[in-house]
Scaffold this active site. Sequence first.
Site, PDB file in Angstrom:
ATOM      1  N   GLN A  78      35.346  33.003  28.628  1.00 48.13           N
ATOM      2  CA  GLN A  78      34.845  33.947  28.446  1.00 48.13           C
ATOM      3  C   GLN A  78      35.936  34.862  28.470  1.00 48.13           C
ATOM      4  OE1 GLN A  78      34.523  37.450  28.298  1.00 48.13           O
ATOM      5  NE2 GLN A  78      32.716  37.755  29.707  1.00 48.13           N
ATOM      6  N   SER A  79      36.814  35.426  27.412  1.00 48.18           N
ATOM      7  CA  SER A  79      37.981  36.057  27.600  1.00 48.18           C
ATOM      8  C   SER A  79      38.145  37.572  27.469  1.00 48.18           C
ATOM      9  CB  SER A  79      38.741  35.583  26.321  1.00 48.18           C
ATOM     10  OG  SER A  79      38.338  36.246  25.050  1.00 48.18           O
ATOM     11  N   ASP A  80      36.746  38.131  27.891  1.00 47.68           N
ATOM     12  CA  ASP A  80      36.623  39.444  27.954  1.00 47.68           C
ATOM     13  C   ASP A  80      36.394  39.938  29.444  1.00 47.68           C
ATOM     14  OD1 ASP A  80      36.846  42.341  27.847  1.00 47.68           O
ATOM     15  OD2 ASP A  80      34.758  42.422  26.518  1.00 47.68           O
ATOM     16  N   PRO A  81      37.356  39.765  30.442  1.00 51.51           N
ATOM     17  CA  PRO A  81      36.860  40.152  31.854  1.00 51.51           C
ATOM     18  C   PRO A  81      36.593  41.745  32.183  1.00 51.51           C
ATOM     19  CG  PRO A  81      39.217  39.987  31.731  1.00 51.51           C
ATOM     20  CD  PRO A  81      38.726  39.802  30.346  1.00 51.51           C
TER      21      PRO A  81
END
Length: 236
Positions: A78-81
């Site tokens: 999940q690349s949107d932290p």
Amino acid sequence: ANHQRTFRDLIDSDKFRGGVRVPAVIDELSTKEILTMQFVQGVPIDETASLSQDVRNSIASRLLRLTVHELFVWHHVQSDPNWSNFLYDDSSDELSLLDFGASRTYPDSFMQDYLGLVWACANADREGILSTSRNLGFLCGRECRAMTEAHVSMALVMGEPFLKNEPYDFEKSNYQNRLAEHASTFTRERLMPPPTEVYTLHRKLFGTINACVKIGAKIPCRHELESVVLAASSKI
């Protein structure tokens, strides 16, 4: 919805339940345009900085373990932290994960090379940093000395939390400022852009570290990374 189910299955299979959860999708109330999921309580993790040190450390440890698994075990990230994508409920001591629209899957071979770079950073291995960076396409080998030194210096800062087994004090680390010191050199001297995959991978890793800084965590980090390196080595 599919990404959300995937993460729910991955977290269940790795026994994260009890500390990390993914809300269930309610299929009968969802369409192609609308995703309906189980309601969860909590506040964004950046609002947990006033909680006790033990609680903040527990939150940070879960974030770190999750990130290491996403990057180096599952290869599904999940690349949107964004901090609001993680809700912490103090009453149940649960961390809920939201918004999987930016999820991506990465090739095993590329992630093995990326693990090699992060592990070299974690061991302050200058030669390893340079060789893995060239293999990944960070560097072409024709960079000037200033650019090479800036790249290695940033890599050493990146790996610092993983260097020792003792708790790392993120709040006192001055992490972001030390990384920013080299930004002008990168802008001026970089000869080639990094691989496109690295933008999202770095965003994930740095996002977790920045969250640890934000909430003032003091946690040991090396054991999480070391465990996946040992597991990867045993498969070779």
